[in-house]
Enzyme design. Structure first.
Site, PDB file in Angstrom:
ATOM      1  N   LYS A  19       2.695 -15.449   2.759  1.00  9.05           N
ATOM      2  CA  LYS A  19       2.901 -16.214   1.524  1.00  9.05           C
ATOM      3  C   LYS A  19       4.395 -16.508   1.447  1.00  9.05           C
ATOM      4  CE  LYS A  19       1.413 -18.003  -2.376  1.00  9.05           C
ATOM      5  NZ  LYS A  19       0.512 -19.192  -2.399  1.00  9.05           N
ATOM      6  N   TYR A  32       0.823  -1.210   0.000  1.00 13.79           N
ATOM      7  CA  TYR A  32       0.000   0.000   0.000  1.00 13.79           C
ATOM      8  C   TYR A  32       0.860   1.264   0.000  1.00 13.79           C
ATOM      9  CZ  TYR A  32      -4.716  -1.858   0.876  1.00 13.79           C
ATOM     10  OH  TYR A  32      -5.928  -2.459   0.768  1.00 13.79           O
ATOM     11  N   ASP A  46      -3.404 -18.329   0.916  1.00 15.44           N
ATOM     12  CA  ASP A  46      -4.419 -19.042   0.124  1.00 15.44           C
ATOM     13  C   ASP A  46      -5.128 -20.088   0.986  1.00 15.44           C
ATOM     14  OD1 ASP A  46      -1.963 -20.327   0.190  1.00 15.44           O
ATOM     15  OD2 ASP A  46      -1.985 -20.987  -1.897  1.00 15.44           O
ATOM     16  N   ASP A  90     -12.643  -8.705   4.419  1.00 18.18           N
ATOM     17  CA  ASP A  90     -13.897  -8.711   3.657  1.00 18.18           C
ATOM     18  C   ASP A  90     -14.470 -10.130   3.626  1.00 18.18           C
ATOM     19  OD1 ASP A  90     -13.688  -5.987   3.088  1.00 18.18           O
ATOM     20  OD2 ASP A  90     -14.306  -6.254   1.000  1.00 18.18           O
ATOM     21  N   ASP A 125      -6.519  -6.767   4.227  1.00 13.51           N
ATOM     22  CA  ASP A 125      -7.622  -6.094   3.537  1.00 13.51           C
ATOM     23  C   ASP A 125      -8.559  -7.137   2.936  1.00 13.51           C
ATOM     24  OD1 ASP A 125      -9.080  -3.965   2.251  1.00 13.51           O
ATOM     25  OD2 ASP A 125      -8.102  -4.560   0.391  1.00 13.51           O
TER      26      ASP A 125
HETATM   27  C1  IPM Z   1     -10.376  -0.888   3.976  1.00 12.94           C
HETATM   28  C2  IPM Z   1     -10.602  -0.308   2.608  1.00 12.94           C
HETATM   29  C3  IPM Z   1      -9.412   0.570   2.259  1.00 12.94           C
HETATM   30  C4  IPM Z   1      -8.172  -0.300   2.255  1.00 12.94           C
HETATM   31  C5  IPM Z   1      -9.552   1.328   0.937  1.00 12.94           C
HETATM   32  C6  IPM Z   1     -10.813   2.169   0.922  1.00 12.94           C
HETATM   33  C7  IPM Z   1      -8.351   2.155   0.621  1.00 12.94           C
HETATM   34  O1  IPM Z   1     -10.805  -1.312   1.667  1.00 12.94           O
HETATM   35  O2  IPM Z   1     -10.250  -0.110   4.933  1.00 12.94           O
HETATM   36  O3  IPM Z   1     -10.332  -2.118   4.083  1.00 12.94           O
HETATM   37  O4  IPM Z   1      -7.878  -0.959   1.264  1.00 12.94           O
HETATM   38  O5  IPM Z   1      -7.471  -0.315   3.265  1.00 12.94           O
HETATM   39 MG    MG Z   2     -10.904  -3.248   2.507  1.00 13.10          MG
END
Ligand code: IPM
Ligand code: MG
Length: 347
Positions: free
Chosen positions: A184, A139, A217, A245, A241
């Protein structure tokens, strides 16, 4: 106690959930006799529109002086082609405040089993704390973007790795005593550094913690096949990240996931994990619970108010169990109604 809290409503549904967060802070302050000074500042797309910058200097200065910061959400299609993106503001504030540890709990609740795409038997007793490294890795590495080629550099120092490992280990000590470090290492040099540092740090400081190494993975698979076996999961920025999700689907809705971003000192940043959901913005459909649970984390981890944090969290789950919630969770309330359902339980 006295505390100075800055709210950054941001974009899309951000302002709606920030209103819920503000109401929760006010209700807690009233109930416990605290004096919270709440102020708002521009961030993300809203800040680009007003000032040209996603993180105006004035906003950063206000946050640096605060005891804690709450963020709603940033981003939206409106700024897709803009020279500066709202997300740059989020990355910039994480870096500027030194928020290297991002805590994202994924805890299932019986009232939400049906909201998850997974089979119920997998969801019982799932209580995962993901600790995502937040200010390093790909990042924040150098990058170059050409038309025919592009590259992003992923780099980590031992110092950056060690400090987030300590954070994860200390959390595990107050939980079930297990840490899974996800990397990884069969491919990436940075992952091999993470592995070496993990072995060294845990052998020296945390011999009692049950330590597990897992390739990313495989982790993506095991999060679905045996989620209850995870306690603390620590990993680098990009993997964290993606996996958070994925973990949100165990809980059932992105609208239930809070987060805390913490540094060595200075204010933490507390935000719901969901995005700005521009498709439902301004319609009163946004689920305020992730924002209110983020306020619970703000109270506990940002201000050291554990009792207050617990009360707010309990109130959210009581409202949820009574089906007093928004449509994404099967309820029939709007954002205000769901907020009120929580507030009446802490008044
Ligand atoms: C998160 C989001 C952010 C990230 C984006 C919006 C830059 O997806 O906080 O998980 O990737 O960190
Ligand atoms: Mg995110």
């Amino acid at each position: 106690m006295k505390a100075n809290i800055v709210l950054l409503p941001g974009d899309g549904i951000g302002p709606e959930v920030a209103t819920a967060a503000k109401a929760a802070l006010e209700a807690i302050a009233k109930r416990f006799g605290h004096e919270f000074t709440l102020s708002e500042a521009l961030m993300g797309g809203a800040a680009i529109d007003a000032t040209g910058e996603p993180l105006p200097a004035e906003t950063l200065a206000a946050c640096q002086k605060a005891d804690a910061v709450f963020l709603g959400a940033v981003g939206g299609p409106k700024w897709d082609k803009a020279p500066k993106r709202p997300e740059q503001g989020l990355l910039a504030i994480r870096k500027a405040l030194g928020l290297y540890a991002n805590l994202r709990p994924a805890v299932t609740h019986p009232a939400l089993y049906d909201a998850s795409p997974l089979k119920t038997d997998r969801l019982k007793d799932v209580d995962i704390m993901v600790v995502r490294e937040l200010t390093g890795g790909i990042y924040f590495g150098e990058k170059e973007e050409g038309t025919e080629a592009a590259w992003d550099r992923c780099a980590y120092s031992a110092k950056e790795v060690d400090r987030v490992l300590h954070k994860a280990a200390k959390l595990a000590q107050s939980r079930r005593g297990k840490v899974t470090m996800v990397d990884k290492a069969n491919v990436l040099a940075t992952s091999r550094l993470w592995r070496r540092r993990t072995e060294a740090v845990f052998a020296e400081h945390y011999p009692d913690i049950e330590l597990e190494f897992m390739l990313v993975d495989a982790a993506a698979m095991h999060l679905l096949s045996r989620p209850a076996s995870f306690d603390v999961l620590v990993t680098e920025n990009l993997f964290g990240d993606i996996l958070t999700d994925e973990a949100s689907m165990l809980v059932g809705s992105m609208g239930m996931l809070p987060s805390a971003s913490l540094g060595e000192k200075g204010p933490g940043l507390f935000e719901p994990c969901h995005g700005s959901a521009p498709d439902i913005a301004g319609q009163g459909k946004a689920n305020p619970f992730a924002a209110m649970l983020s306020v619970s984390m703000l109270l506990e981890l940002g201000l050291g108010l554990a009792k207050e944090a617990q009360l707010l969290k309990d109130a959210v789950f009581e409202a949820l169990s009574a089906n007093e919630c928004t449509a994404d969770l099967g309820g029939s309330l709007d954002t205000q109604g769901a907020t009120a359902a929580v507030l009446t339980r802490i008044a």
